[in-house]
Design a protein around this motif. Structure first.
Motif, PDB file in Angstrom:
ATOM      1  N   LEU A 120      65.312 -32.613  65.725  1.00  0.00           N
ATOM      2  CA  LEU A 120      66.538 -32.731  66.097  1.00  0.00           C
ATOM      3  C   LEU A 120      67.063 -33.031  65.501  1.00  0.00           C
ATOM      4  O   LEU A 120      68.235 -32.201  65.202  1.00  0.00           O
ATOM      5  CB  LEU A 120      66.056 -33.014  67.746  1.00  0.00           C
ATOM      6  CG  LEU A 120      65.687 -32.337  68.934  1.00  0.00           C
ATOM      7  CD1 LEU A 120      65.612 -33.164  69.764  1.00  0.00           C
ATOM      8  CD2 LEU A 120      65.328 -30.836  69.106  1.00  0.00           C
ATOM      9  N   LEU A 121      67.525 -34.281  64.975  1.00  0.00           N
ATOM     10  CA  LEU A 121      67.928 -34.771  63.747  1.00  0.00           C
ATOM     11  C   LEU A 121      68.812 -34.508  62.534  1.00  0.00           C
ATOM     12  O   LEU A 121      70.421 -33.945  62.915  1.00  0.00           O
ATOM     13  CB  LEU A 121      67.538 -36.081  63.105  1.00  0.00           C
ATOM     14  CG  LEU A 121      67.493 -37.427  64.391  1.00  0.00           C
ATOM     15  CD1 LEU A 121      67.046 -38.805  63.201  1.00  0.00           C
ATOM     16  CD2 LEU A 121      68.238 -37.474  65.247  1.00  0.00           C
ATOM     17  N   PRO A 122      68.163 -33.585  61.902  1.00  0.00           N
ATOM     18  CA  PRO A 122      68.357 -32.042  61.321  1.00  0.00           C
ATOM     19  C   PRO A 122      69.522 -31.067  62.401  1.00  0.00           C
ATOM     20  O   PRO A 122      71.145 -30.799  61.749  1.00  0.00           O
ATOM     21  CB  PRO A 122      67.667 -31.580  60.222  1.00  0.00           C
ATOM     22  CG  PRO A 122      66.713 -32.461  60.787  1.00  0.00           C
ATOM     23  CD  PRO A 122      66.781 -32.892  61.809  1.00  0.00           C
ATOM     24  N   ALA A 123      68.875 -30.563  63.052  1.00  0.00           N
ATOM     25  CA  ALA A 123      69.695 -29.470  64.210  1.00  0.00           C
ATOM     26  C   ALA A 123      70.658 -29.938  64.690  1.00  0.00           C
ATOM     27  O   ALA A 123      71.861 -29.933  64.146  1.00  0.00           O
ATOM     28  CB  ALA A 123      69.077 -29.583  65.553  1.00  0.00           C
ATOM     29  N   MET A 124      70.739 -31.490  65.165  1.00  0.00           N
ATOM     30  CA  MET A 124      71.961 -31.550  65.448  1.00  0.00           C
ATOM     31  C   MET A 124      73.817 -32.364  64.539  1.00  0.00           C
ATOM     32  O   MET A 124      74.606 -31.969  65.193  1.00  0.00           O
ATOM     33  CB  MET A 124      72.005 -34.099  66.077  1.00  0.00           C
ATOM     34  CG  MET A 124      70.617 -33.650  67.114  1.00  0.00           C
ATOM     35  SD  MET A 124      70.250 -35.147  68.099  1.00  0.00           S
ATOM     36  CE  MET A 124      71.775 -35.737  68.444  1.00  0.00           C
ATOM     37  N   ARG A 125      72.892 -33.233  63.138  1.00  0.00           N
ATOM     38  CA  ARG A 125      73.810 -32.871  62.325  1.00  0.00           C
ATOM     39  C   ARG A 125      74.589 -31.745  62.088  1.00  0.00           C
ATOM     40  O   ARG A 125      75.485 -31.543  61.690  1.00  0.00           O
ATOM     41  CB  ARG A 125      73.649 -33.362  61.014  1.00  0.00           C
ATOM     42  CG  ARG A 125      72.885 -35.780  61.288  1.00  0.00           C
ATOM     43  CD  ARG A 125      72.448 -35.856  59.657  1.00  0.00           C
ATOM     44  NE  ARG A 125      70.999 -34.825  59.245  1.00  0.00           N
ATOM     45  CZ  ARG A 125      70.614 -35.422  59.437  1.00  0.00           C
ATOM     46  NH1 ARG A 125      69.935 -37.029  60.106  1.00  0.00           N
ATOM     47  NH2 ARG A 125      69.264 -35.062  59.176  1.00  0.00           N
ATOM     48  N   ALA A 126      73.604 -30.252  62.488  1.00  0.00           N
ATOM     49  CA  ALA A 126      74.296 -29.323  61.866  1.00  0.00           C
ATOM     50  C   ALA A 126      74.906 -28.750  62.850  1.00  0.00           C
ATOM     51  O   ALA A 126      76.831 -28.331  62.812  1.00  0.00           O
ATOM     52  CB  ALA A 126      73.411 -27.772  61.587  1.00  0.00           C
ATOM     53  N   LEU A 127      74.650 -29.445  65.063  1.00  0.00           N
ATOM     54  CA  LEU A 127      75.940 -28.823  65.145  1.00  0.00           C
ATOM     55  C   LEU A 127      77.264 -29.990  65.822  1.00  0.00           C
ATOM     56  O   LEU A 127      78.172 -29.139  65.808  1.00  0.00           O
ATOM     57  CB  LEU A 127      75.039 -29.328  66.515  1.00  0.00           C
ATOM     58  CG  LEU A 127      74.304 -28.548  67.150  1.00  0.00           C
ATOM     59  CD1 LEU A 127      72.962 -28.620  68.168  1.00  0.00           C
ATOM     60  CD2 LEU A 127      74.797 -26.795  67.507  1.00  0.00           C
ATOM     61  N   GLN A 128      77.301 -30.794  64.841  1.00  0.00           N
ATOM     62  CA  GLN A 128      78.050 -31.738  64.714  1.00  0.00           C
ATOM     63  C   GLN A 128      78.968 -31.171  63.102  1.00  0.00           C
ATOM     64  O   GLN A 128      80.026 -31.400  64.045  1.00  0.00           O
ATOM     65  CB  GLN A 128      77.495 -33.403  64.615  1.00  0.00           C
ATOM     66  CG  GLN A 128      76.874 -33.958  65.535  1.00  0.00           C
ATOM     67  CD  GLN A 128      76.725 -35.111  65.264  1.00  0.00           C
ATOM     68  OE1 GLN A 128      76.715 -36.053  63.905  1.00  0.00           O
ATOM     69  NE2 GLN A 128      76.132 -36.094  66.561  1.00  0.00           N
ATOM     70  N   GLU A 129      78.371 -30.806  62.690  1.00  0.00           N
ATOM     71  CA  GLU A 129      79.502 -30.073  61.210  1.00  0.00           C
ATOM     72  C   GLU A 129      79.880 -28.526  62.332  1.00  0.00           C
ATOM     73  O   GLU A 129      81.139 -28.838  61.996  1.00  0.00           O
ATOM     74  CB  GLU A 129      78.409 -29.149  60.780  1.00  0.00           C
ATOM     75  CG  GLU A 129      79.404 -29.349  59.348  1.00  0.00           C
ATOM     76  CD  GLU A 129      80.496 -30.190  58.557  1.00  0.00           C
ATOM     77  OE1 GLU A 129      81.752 -29.754  58.615  1.00  0.00           O
ATOM     78  OE2 GLU A 129      80.766 -31.093  58.797  1.00  0.00           O
ATOM     79  N   HIS A 130      79.263 -28.601  62.706  1.00  0.00           N
ATOM     80  CA  HIS A 130      79.731 -26.637  63.473  1.00  0.00           C
ATOM     81  C   HIS A 130      81.220 -27.279  64.519  1.00  0.00           C
ATOM     82  O   HIS A 130      81.866 -26.658  64.275  1.00  0.00           O
ATOM     83  CB  HIS A 130      78.788 -26.035  63.588  1.00  0.00           C
ATOM     84  CG  HIS A 130      77.483 -25.571  63.041  1.00  0.00           C
ATOM     85  ND1 HIS A 130      78.502 -24.056  61.887  1.00  0.00           N
ATOM     86  CD2 HIS A 130      76.785 -25.112  62.852  1.00  0.00           C
ATOM     87  CE1 HIS A 130      77.075 -24.159  61.159  1.00  0.00           C
ATOM     88  NE2 HIS A 130      75.884 -24.080  62.020  1.00  0.00           N
TER      89      HIS A 130
END
Length: 353
Positions: free
Chosen positions: A97-107
Protein backbone atom coordinates in the motif's frame (compact mmCIF):
# COMPACT_ATOMS: atom_id res chain seq x y z
CA UNK A 1 13.22 -34.79 -4.76
CA UNK A 2 10.83 -36.06 -7.39
CA UNK A 3 7.97 -34.34 -5.50
CA UNK A 4 9.94 -31.10 -5.39
CA UNK A 5 10.57 -31.26 -9.14
CA UNK A 6 6.89 -31.90 -9.73
CA UNK A 7 5.99 -28.84 -7.63
CA UNK A 8 8.48 -26.68 -9.59
CA UNK A 9 7.20 -27.96 -12.92
CA UNK A 10 3.56 -27.40 -11.94
CA UNK A 11 4.43 -23.89 -10.68
CA UNK A 12 6.02 -23.00 -14.04
CA UNK A 13 3.02 -24.33 -15.94
CA UNK A 14 0.66 -22.32 -13.70
CA UNK A 15 2.57 -19.08 -14.31
CA UNK A 16 2.40 -19.64 -18.06
CA UNK A 17 -1.32 -20.39 -18.20
CA UNK A 18 -2.67 -18.13 -15.37
CA UNK A 19 -1.00 -14.73 -15.49
CA UNK A 20 -2.29 -12.21 -12.92
CA UNK A 21 -4.09 -14.90 -10.89
CA UNK A 22 -2.94 -13.27 -7.64
CA UNK A 23 -5.37 -10.38 -8.33
CA UNK A 24 -8.22 -12.72 -7.44
CA UNK A 25 -9.47 -12.96 -3.81
CA UNK A 26 -7.74 -15.52 -1.61
CA UNK A 27 -9.91 -18.63 -1.59
CA UNK A 28 -10.56 -21.21 1.10
CA UNK A 29 -7.57 -23.31 0.05
CA UNK A 30 -5.24 -20.32 0.32
CA UNK A 31 -6.56 -19.48 3.79
CA UNK A 32 -6.02 -23.11 4.89
CA UNK A 33 -2.47 -23.17 3.54
CA UNK A 34 -1.58 -19.82 5.10
CA UNK A 35 -2.95 -20.96 8.47
CA UNK A 36 -0.87 -24.14 8.26
CA UNK A 37 2.32 -22.24 7.38
CA UNK A 38 1.70 -19.53 9.99
CA UNK A 39 1.59 -22.15 12.75
CA UNK A 40 5.08 -23.38 11.92
CA UNK A 41 8.50 -21.82 11.85
CA UNK A 42 8.89 -22.81 8.21
CA UNK A 43 7.26 -25.23 5.82
CA UNK A 44 8.06 -26.90 2.52
CA UNK A 45 5.98 -26.79 -0.64
CA UNK A 46 5.51 -30.51 -0.41
CA UNK A 47 4.14 -30.17 3.13
CA UNK A 48 1.65 -27.57 1.95
CA UNK A 49 0.54 -29.88 -0.85
CA UNK A 50 -0.14 -32.65 1.65
CA UNK A 51 -1.66 -30.29 4.25
CA UNK A 52 -4.42 -29.25 1.90
CA UNK A 53 -6.11 -32.63 2.28
CA UNK A 54 -7.39 -35.10 -0.27
CA UNK A 55 -10.47 -33.01 -1.19
CA UNK A 56 -8.42 -30.30 -2.90
CA UNK A 57 -7.16 -30.81 -6.45
CA UNK A 58 -3.42 -30.60 -6.89
CA UNK A 59 -3.55 -27.78 -9.44
CA UNK A 60 -5.76 -25.72 -7.10
CA UNK A 61 -3.26 -26.16 -4.27
CA UNK A 62 -0.36 -25.14 -6.50
CA UNK A 63 -2.34 -22.10 -7.65
CA UNK A 64 -3.05 -21.10 -4.03
CA UNK A 65 0.65 -21.43 -3.08
CA UNK A 66 1.61 -19.32 -6.10
CA UNK A 67 -0.93 -16.66 -5.17
CA UNK A 68 0.26 -16.47 -1.55
CA UNK A 69 3.84 -16.08 -2.74
CA UNK A 70 2.96 -13.36 -5.26
CA UNK A 71 1.12 -11.46 -2.53
CA UNK A 72 4.15 -11.79 -0.25
CA UNK A 73 2.29 -13.80 2.39
CA UNK A 74 4.70 -16.71 1.84
CA UNK A 75 8.43 -16.13 1.25
CA UNK A 76 11.41 -18.37 0.70
CA UNK A 77 13.78 -18.53 3.65
CA UNK A 78 17.38 -19.57 4.29
CA UNK A 79 18.34 -19.32 0.63
CA UNK A 80 16.25 -22.41 -0.16
CA UNK A 81 13.33 -21.68 -2.53
CA UNK A 82 11.60 -24.84 -1.33
CA UNK A 83 11.45 -23.72 2.29
CA UNK A 84 8.73 -21.11 2.97
CA UNK A 85 7.83 -18.91 5.89
CA UNK A 86 4.55 -17.09 6.57
CA UNK A 87 4.72 -13.27 6.56
CA UNK A 88 2.32 -11.19 8.76
CA UNK A 89 -0.46 -9.53 6.69
CA UNK A 90 0.37 -6.15 8.26
CA UNK A 91 3.88 -6.32 6.85
CA UNK A 92 2.55 -7.26 3.43
CA UNK A 93 0.01 -4.43 3.56
CA UNK A 94 2.72 -1.90 4.23
CA UNK A 95 4.80 -3.19 1.32
CA UNK A 96 1.82 -3.17 -1.05
CA UNK A 97 0.00 0.00 0.00
CA UNK A 98 2.79 2.47 0.71
CA UNK A 99 3.83 2.83 -2.97
CA UNK A 100 0.19 3.22 -3.97
CA UNK A 101 -0.37 5.83 -1.27
CA UNK A 102 2.67 7.78 -2.44
CA UNK A 103 1.35 7.67 -6.02
CA UNK A 104 -2.07 8.89 -4.87
CA UNK A 105 -0.50 11.76 -2.97
CA UNK A 106 1.44 12.80 -6.08
CA UNK A 107 -1.74 12.64 -8.19
CA UNK A 108 -3.51 14.80 -5.61
CA UNK A 109 -0.74 17.37 -5.77
CA UNK A 110 -0.99 17.41 -9.59
CA UNK A 111 -4.76 17.85 -9.36
CA UNK A 112 -4.39 20.72 -6.89
CA UNK A 113 -1.90 22.48 -9.15
CA UNK A 114 -4.16 22.10 -12.21
CA UNK A 115 -7.25 23.25 -10.31
CA UNK A 116 -5.45 26.30 -8.94
CA UNK A 117 -4.38 27.26 -12.45
CA UNK A 118 -7.91 26.95 -13.85
CA UNK A 119 -9.41 28.85 -10.92
CA UNK A 120 -7.02 31.72 -11.51
CA UNK A 121 -8.25 32.04 -15.11
CA UNK A 122 -11.98 31.90 -14.31
CA UNK A 123 -12.36 35.63 -13.40
CA UNK A 124 -10.45 36.58 -16.55
CA UNK A 125 -12.83 34.58 -18.73
CA UNK A 126 -15.93 35.83 -16.90
CA UNK A 127 -14.96 39.44 -17.55
CA UNK A 128 -14.33 38.86 -21.25
CA UNK A 129 -16.77 39.43 -24.10
CA UNK A 130 -16.95 35.67 -24.76
CA UNK A 131 -17.85 34.97 -21.15
CA UNK A 132 -20.64 37.53 -21.32
CA UNK A 133 -21.98 35.86 -24.45
CA UNK A 134 -22.02 32.47 -22.75
CA UNK A 135 -24.00 33.82 -19.83
CA UNK A 136 -26.63 35.11 -22.29
CA UNK A 137 -26.62 32.10 -24.56
CA UNK A 138 -29.62 29.85 -25.09
CA UNK A 139 -29.52 26.22 -24.05
CA UNK A 140 -31.43 23.79 -26.26
CA UNK A 141 -32.72 20.62 -24.58
CA UNK A 142 -34.28 17.96 -26.79
CA UNK A 143 -35.39 15.29 -24.30
CA UNK A 144 -38.14 15.39 -21.70
CA UNK A 145 -35.91 14.12 -18.89
CA UNK A 146 -33.40 16.90 -19.56
CA UNK A 147 -36.16 19.51 -19.49
CA UNK A 148 -37.39 18.20 -16.14
CA UNK A 149 -33.88 18.35 -14.67
CA UNK A 150 -33.35 21.90 -15.92
CA UNK A 151 -36.66 23.10 -14.47
CA UNK A 152 -35.96 21.40 -11.15
CA UNK A 153 -32.54 23.10 -10.92
CA UNK A 154 -33.94 26.52 -11.82
CA UNK A 155 -36.76 26.14 -9.29
CA UNK A 156 -34.30 25.12 -6.59
CA UNK A 157 -32.29 28.35 -7.07
CA UNK A 158 -35.27 30.69 -7.54
CA UNK A 159 -35.68 33.20 -4.69
CA UNK A 160 -38.13 35.87 -5.89
CA UNK A 161 -40.90 34.73 -8.23
CA UNK A 162 -41.88 32.17 -10.84
CA UNK A 163 -44.21 33.09 -13.69
CA UNK A 164 -45.92 30.13 -15.36
CA UNK A 165 -48.14 30.07 -18.44
CA UNK A 166 -49.88 26.71 -18.82
CA UNK A 167 -52.06 26.68 -21.95
CA UNK A 168 -54.11 23.72 -23.11
CA UNK A 169 -56.79 23.17 -20.50
CA UNK A 170 -56.54 20.21 -18.11
CA UNK A 171 -53.01 18.99 -17.36
CA UNK A 172 -51.90 15.39 -16.74
CA UNK A 173 -51.92 14.40 -13.06
CA UNK A 174 -48.22 13.44 -13.23
CA UNK A 175 -47.33 16.94 -14.43
CA UNK A 176 -49.50 18.46 -11.70
CA UNK A 177 -47.75 16.37 -9.03
CA UNK A 178 -44.31 17.48 -10.20
CA UNK A 179 -45.40 21.12 -10.38
CA UNK A 180 -46.91 20.86 -6.90
CA UNK A 181 -43.59 19.70 -5.43
CA UNK A 182 -41.67 22.57 -7.04
CA UNK A 183 -44.32 25.17 -6.13
CA UNK A 184 -44.59 24.01 -2.51
CA UNK A 185 -40.84 24.41 -1.95
CA UNK A 186 -40.84 27.82 -3.65
CA UNK A 187 -43.70 29.09 -1.52
CA UNK A 188 -42.08 27.75 1.65
CA UNK A 189 -38.98 29.82 0.82
CA UNK A 190 -41.13 32.92 0.40
CA UNK A 191 -40.91 33.11 -3.39
CA UNK A 192 -43.98 34.19 -5.34
CA UNK A 193 -45.79 31.97 -7.84
CA UNK A 194 -48.17 33.29 -10.50
CA UNK A 195 -49.79 30.89 -12.96
CA UNK A 196 -52.00 31.35 -16.01
CA UNK A 197 -54.42 28.70 -17.31
CA UNK A 198 -57.06 28.56 -19.97
CA UNK A 199 -60.65 28.88 -18.76
CA UNK A 200 -61.18 25.22 -19.64
CA UNK A 201 -58.74 24.12 -16.90
CA UNK A 202 -61.48 24.98 -14.38
CA UNK A 203 -63.43 21.91 -15.49
CA UNK A 204 -60.62 19.49 -14.48
CA UNK A 205 -60.99 18.31 -10.88
CA UNK A 206 -57.26 17.42 -10.40
CA UNK A 207 -56.35 20.88 -11.67
CA UNK A 208 -58.90 22.50 -9.35
CA UNK A 209 -57.43 20.63 -6.36
CA UNK A 210 -53.90 21.59 -7.40
CA UNK A 211 -54.85 25.26 -7.70
CA UNK A 212 -56.58 25.12 -4.32
CA UNK A 213 -53.35 23.90 -2.72
CA UNK A 214 -51.34 26.66 -4.42
CA UNK A 215 -53.66 29.51 -3.50
CA UNK A 216 -53.94 28.38 0.13
CA UNK A 217 -50.16 28.74 0.36
CA UNK A 218 -50.06 32.18 -1.22
CA UNK A 219 -49.83 31.59 -4.97
CA UNK A 220 -51.94 33.49 -7.50
CA UNK A 221 -53.72 31.73 -10.37
CA UNK A 222 -55.77 33.27 -13.17
CA UNK A 223 -57.49 32.02 -16.32
CA UNK A 224 -58.00 33.54 -19.75
CA UNK A 225 -60.07 32.50 -22.73
CA UNK A 226 -57.79 33.23 -25.67
CA UNK A 227 -54.47 31.80 -26.72
CA UNK A 228 -51.21 32.47 -24.90
CA UNK A 229 -47.73 30.98 -25.06
CA UNK A 230 -46.37 28.27 -22.79
CA UNK A 231 -43.70 29.82 -20.60
CA UNK A 232 -41.76 29.65 -17.35
CA UNK A 233 -39.77 32.60 -16.01
CA UNK A 234 -37.55 32.34 -12.92
CA UNK A 235 -36.69 35.54 -11.00
CA UNK A 236 -37.14 37.59 -14.18
CA UNK A 237 -33.75 36.30 -15.34
CA UNK A 238 -34.24 32.90 -17.00
CA UNK A 239 -37.06 31.83 -19.31
CA UNK A 240 -37.99 28.30 -20.38
CA UNK A 241 -39.95 28.05 -23.62
CA UNK A 242 -41.12 25.17 -25.85
CA UNK A 243 -38.70 24.03 -28.53
CA UNK A 244 -40.12 24.61 -31.98
CA UNK A 245 -41.20 21.40 -33.79
CA UNK A 246 -39.97 19.33 -30.84
CA UNK A 247 -42.76 18.67 -28.30
CA UNK A 248 -40.49 16.97 -25.75
CA UNK A 249 -37.83 19.68 -25.80
CA UNK A 250 -37.37 23.20 -24.49
CA UNK A 251 -35.06 26.16 -24.82
CA UNK A 252 -33.59 27.88 -21.74
CA UNK A 253 -32.98 31.58 -22.39
CA UNK A 254 -30.83 33.92 -20.29
CA UNK A 255 -30.64 36.87 -22.68
CA UNK A 256 -32.17 39.74 -20.65
CA UNK A 257 -33.77 41.26 -23.77
CA UNK A 258 -35.66 38.05 -24.58
CA UNK A 259 -36.55 37.41 -20.94
CA UNK A 260 -37.91 40.97 -20.54
CA UNK A 261 -40.08 40.47 -23.62
CA UNK A 262 -41.38 37.17 -22.22
CA UNK A 263 -42.21 38.81 -18.88
CA UNK A 264 -44.03 41.68 -20.63
CA UNK A 265 -46.10 39.17 -22.63
CA UNK A 266 -47.00 37.32 -19.46
CA UNK A 267 -48.00 40.52 -17.65
CA UNK A 268 -50.20 41.61 -20.54
CA UNK A 269 -52.09 38.31 -20.50
CA UNK A 270 -52.17 38.29 -16.69
CA UNK A 271 -53.92 41.66 -16.65
CA UNK A 272 -56.71 40.22 -18.79
CA UNK A 273 -57.23 37.12 -16.64
CA UNK A 274 -59.77 36.35 -13.94
CA UNK A 275 -59.00 34.60 -10.62
CA UNK A 276 -59.22 30.82 -10.78
CA UNK A 277 -62.29 29.76 -8.75
CA UNK A 278 -61.50 26.54 -6.89
CA UNK A 279 -65.02 26.50 -5.45
CA UNK A 280 -68.06 26.09 -7.72
CA UNK A 281 -69.89 29.32 -8.55
CA UNK A 282 -72.73 29.13 -11.05
CA UNK A 283 -72.54 32.79 -12.07
CA UNK A 284 -68.82 32.52 -12.67
CA UNK A 285 -69.27 29.38 -14.77
CA UNK A 286 -71.88 31.14 -16.92
CA UNK A 287 -69.60 34.15 -17.31
CA UNK A 288 -66.69 31.94 -18.35
CA UNK A 289 -68.92 30.16 -20.86
CA UNK A 290 -69.81 33.51 -22.42
CA UNK A 291 -66.14 34.52 -22.55
CA UNK A 292 -65.32 31.28 -24.36
CA UNK A 293 -68.11 31.88 -26.86
CA UNK A 294 -66.80 35.39 -27.54
CA UNK A 295 -63.29 33.99 -28.05
CA UNK A 296 -64.72 31.42 -30.49
CA UNK A 297 -66.53 34.18 -32.38
CA UNK A 298 -63.43 36.36 -32.63
CA UNK A 299 -61.20 33.55 -33.90
CA UNK A 300 -63.93 32.35 -36.25
CA UNK A 301 -64.17 35.80 -37.83
CA UNK A 302 -60.37 35.91 -38.16
CA UNK A 303 -60.60 32.81 -40.33
CA UNK A 304 -58.86 30.18 -38.21
CA UNK A 305 -59.64 26.50 -38.75
CA UNK A 306 -61.62 24.56 -36.16
CA UNK A 307 -58.60 22.55 -34.93
CA UNK A 308 -56.51 25.70 -34.51
CA UNK A 309 -59.27 27.50 -32.58
CA UNK A 310 -59.80 24.51 -30.29
CA UNK A 311 -56.08 24.31 -29.52
CA UNK A 312 -55.79 28.04 -28.90
CA UNK A 313 -58.66 27.94 -26.42
CA UNK A 314 -57.36 24.88 -24.62
CA UNK A 315 -60.30 22.61 -25.40
CA UNK A 316 -60.99 19.47 -27.37
CA UNK A 317 -62.28 19.70 -30.91
CA UNK A 318 -65.59 18.19 -29.77
CA UNK A 319 -66.03 20.80 -27.03
CA UNK A 320 -65.20 23.59 -29.49
CA UNK A 321 -67.75 22.26 -31.99
CA UNK A 322 -70.36 22.22 -29.22
CA UNK A 323 -69.70 25.89 -28.48
CA UNK A 324 -69.79 26.69 -32.20
CA UNK A 325 -73.14 24.90 -32.63
CA UNK A 326 -74.58 26.89 -29.74
CA UNK A 327 -73.39 30.16 -31.25
CA UNK A 328 -74.81 29.35 -34.68
CA UNK A 329 -78.16 28.37 -33.17
CA UNK A 330 -78.26 31.59 -31.13
CA UNK A 331 -77.71 33.84 -34.16
CA UNK A 332 -79.65 31.53 -36.53
CA UNK A 333 -76.69 31.06 -38.86
CA UNK A 334 -76.89 28.51 -41.68
CA UNK A 335 -73.12 27.94 -42.02
CA UNK A 336 -69.76 29.41 -40.99
CA UNK A 337 -69.79 32.06 -43.72
CA UNK A 338 -73.28 33.16 -42.75
CA UNK A 339 -72.22 33.18 -39.09
CA UNK A 340 -69.36 35.55 -39.90
CA UNK A 341 -71.71 37.92 -41.70
CA UNK A 342 -74.21 37.90 -38.81
CA UNK A 343 -71.49 38.43 -36.21
CA UNK A 344 -70.41 41.62 -37.95
CA UNK A 345 -73.99 42.74 -38.53
CA UNK A 346 -75.05 42.15 -34.91
CA UNK A 347 -71.83 43.67 -33.51
CA UNK A 348 -71.29 40.61 -31.32
CA UNK A 349 -67.63 41.46 -30.79
CA UNK A 350 -68.30 44.85 -29.24
CA UNK A 351 -68.47 43.32 -25.77
CA UNK A 352 -64.95 42.03 -26.18
CA UNK A 353 -63.47 45.27 -27.53
Amino acid sequence: MALHRMVRDERSDFRATNPGKSDAPIGDIGVTLYAYAEGRQEVSRAELLMASGESAAEDEVLAAVHQLMELGLLRATGGDPERLVAVPPATVSADLLLPAMRALQEHQREFDRAYAGLAALTPVYASSARGGMDRCATQVITDHAGVRRAIAELAAHCTKEVLASRPGGARPEEALQESQEHAARLLERGAGVRTLYHHTAQFSQPTVEFVGMLTERGAEVRTVGDAFAELLVFDGEVAVMPLRDHPAGAVVVRDPNVVDFAVASFERTWSQGTPFPYAYNREHVLSISEDLKLAVIRLLVEGYEDKVIAKRLGMSLRTYQRHLSGIMRRIDARNRLHAGYLIHKLHLLERDS
